[in-house]
Design an enzyme around this catalytic site. Structure first.
Site, PDB file in Angstrom:
ATOM      1  CB  CYS A   1      -7.336  -6.827  -1.478  1.00 37.83           C
ATOM      2  SG  CYS A   1      -8.208  -7.518  -2.993  1.00 37.83           S
ATOM      3  CE  LYS A   2      -0.986  -3.272  -4.306  1.00 34.23           C
ATOM      4  NZ  LYS A   2       0.433  -3.028  -4.941  1.00 34.23           N
TER       5      LYS A   2
END
EC number: 3.1.3.16
Length: 485
Positions: free
Chosen positions: A314-315
């Site tokens: 994800c981030k």
């Protein structure tokens, strides 16, 4: 209060797991809101000794111990330290567990310590007490063959207590994992072959976990790798390291990673992975949130039909990434939600944050049934007895929300678009920035390097001085004698 010599004598003759300086309770915890009077009272608590084996002991001491001929004291409180994001403080990662186990084994096998009791002690800091107990418990499970329950019972003898571990979210916490959860996670990870310290690559783990070197960790070796989200180009931006897809491609190819799953907004062109021969999937949902059922099922379906390893990001590669990998752990390895979270954090500290923890708890029973049916189906028992219970459970689960309340609209959430993730700083951005700003800490081994170099240099000088001032003149004198004959 007894004197130190008297306490040692009493400890040497006391039964296992009850070696205290007196009958008072040393395991009383300090509250963060304790008054000065309460703190003074707690500082007067007696020391606690817990026998692990006939030669290994774990101690909680309220004053620094003095050396003795038949005892060797050591502490890892300031050597193996957790690097927090906010108020999180543990558990310590897999590399630190490995370092600790190596340290214990080395001390127990040391010729100079064969007749000594090895005493691992910790101080009054509750967070360090919990991490020290975590390491001792892991050693009992991994090397002594203890069950998680046995290891836990040994550590909580009498009224001894340890504070539980929390998530890496900013602010208050409503979900905790205990030492027992961690020990169960380690035991199951051993059983399923998630780690083997006989072949564990410490240098690789500690290198690639750093933000500047890629920031990734294996959760299940050769199957699941969690990493922070790549960007369009490699640079240092807004306080954290950004890496392009090309940074990861060589390592992924060398370790049979075949599939990339992206859970956050598009920060790079997926073609940069697909052109290099990887499969790439997008399963977007908002930062810090929990996935819709359709996202969970699509993730599981992809992973169940992939050959090779899967890299998920994800981030920051912590919250959303850990949540979906946790779903896989529960379905296919029947780990509890707490065990899944514990293992994820041991491998990759900071994983699974905020409401994602309760989400995994809510999903546990349904994913267990899905896993049972999946394995039954593989064995050719598609119409077996679990099918009815499985279908009923799914229909029941559809009527519940995360908080256990009735779902009023009974509608599946709309698929998340990456446009929903605004360009401002999100939870993932903040966690990445915090990790990137960490300063490398010198471990016990590097600290000895300057001393080793200095010692080697002094020895070389001494040897040279001996050779030049004594041996060399003697040899020259002898040679002169031979020439004169």
């Amino acid at each position: 209060m007894k004197r130190k010599s008297e306490r040692r004598s009493a400890w040497a003759t006391a039964p296992p797991c009850s070696r205290r300086s007196s009958s008072s309770s040393p395991g009383v915890k300090k509250s963060r809101s304790s008054t000065p009077q309460e703190l003074h009272r707690l500082e007067q608590q007696d020391d606690l000794y817990l026998d692990i084996t006939d030669r290994l002991c774990f101690a909680i001491l309220y004053s620094r111990p003095k050396s003795a001929t038949n005892e060797h004291y050591f502490s890892i409180d300031n050597e193996l330290e957790y690097e927090n994001f906010y108020a999180d403080f543990g558990p310590l990662n897999l590399a630190m567990v490995y370092r600790y186990c190596c340290k214990i084994n080395k001390k127990l096998k040391s010729i100079t310590m064969l007749r000594k009791k090895i005493i691992h002690f910790t101080g009054t800091d509750q967070r360090k007490q919990a991490n020290a107990a975590f390491l001792v418990g892991c050693y009992m499970v991994i090397y002594l063959g203890r069950t998680p329950e046995d290891a836990y019972r040994t550590l909580i003898f009498g009224d001894t207590a340890y504070i539980p571990f929390r998530d890496a979210a900013y602010g208050s916490c409503s979900f905790y994992i205990t030492l027992l959860d961690c020990f169960h996670a380690v035991k199951k990870a051993m059983q399923y072959g998630f780690f083997n310290f006989n072949s564990f690559n410490l240098d690789e783990y500690e290198h690639y976990e750093k933000a500047e070197n890629g920031d990734f960790n294996w959760i299940i070796p050769e199957r699941f790798l969690a990493f922070c989200g790549p960007h369009s180009r490699s640079r240092l931006e807004s306080g954290y390291h950004q890496h392009s897809p090309e940074t990861y491609i060589p390592y992924f190819k060398n370790h049979n990673v075949t599939t990339i799953i992206r859970l956050n907004k598009r920060m790079y062109d997926a073609k940069r992975f697909t052109d290099a021969g990887f499969d790439h999937h997008d399963l977007f949902f908002p930062d810090g949130s929990t996935p819709a059922e359709s996202i969970v099922q699509e993730f599981l379906d992809i992973c169940e039909n992939v050959k090779g390893a899967i890299a998920v990001h994800c981030k920051a590669g912590l919250g959303r990434t850990g949540t979906l990998i946790g779903c896989y752990l529960m379905k296919h390895y029947r780990m509890t939600a707490a065990e899944s979270i514990a293992w994820l954090r041991i491998c990759r500290p900071g994983s699974v944050i905020g409401p994602q923890q309760q989400f995994l708890v809510m999903k546990q029973s349904s994913l267990w049934l899905e896993g049972d049916y999946f394995r039954q189906k593989l064995r050719g028992q598609e119409n077996g007895p679990l099918r009815e219970a499985f279908s009923k459970h799914l229909s029941d689960a559809d009527d519940l929300s995360l908080n256990g309340l009735e779902n009023q609209d009974n509608q599946e959430p709309e698929p998340y678009s990456d446009d929903d993730e605004v360009s401002g700083m999100t939870q993932g951005d903040r966690l990445r920035a915090l990790k990137s700003r960490r300063q490398p800490k010198a471990s016990a081994i590097p600290l000895t390097c300057p001393l080793a170099v200095l010692t080697s240099a002094l020895c070389s000088v001494a040897i040279w001085w001996i050779v030049c001032d004594y041996i060399l003149p003697t040899l020259l004198f002898c040679l002169d004698g031979f020439r004169t004959q």
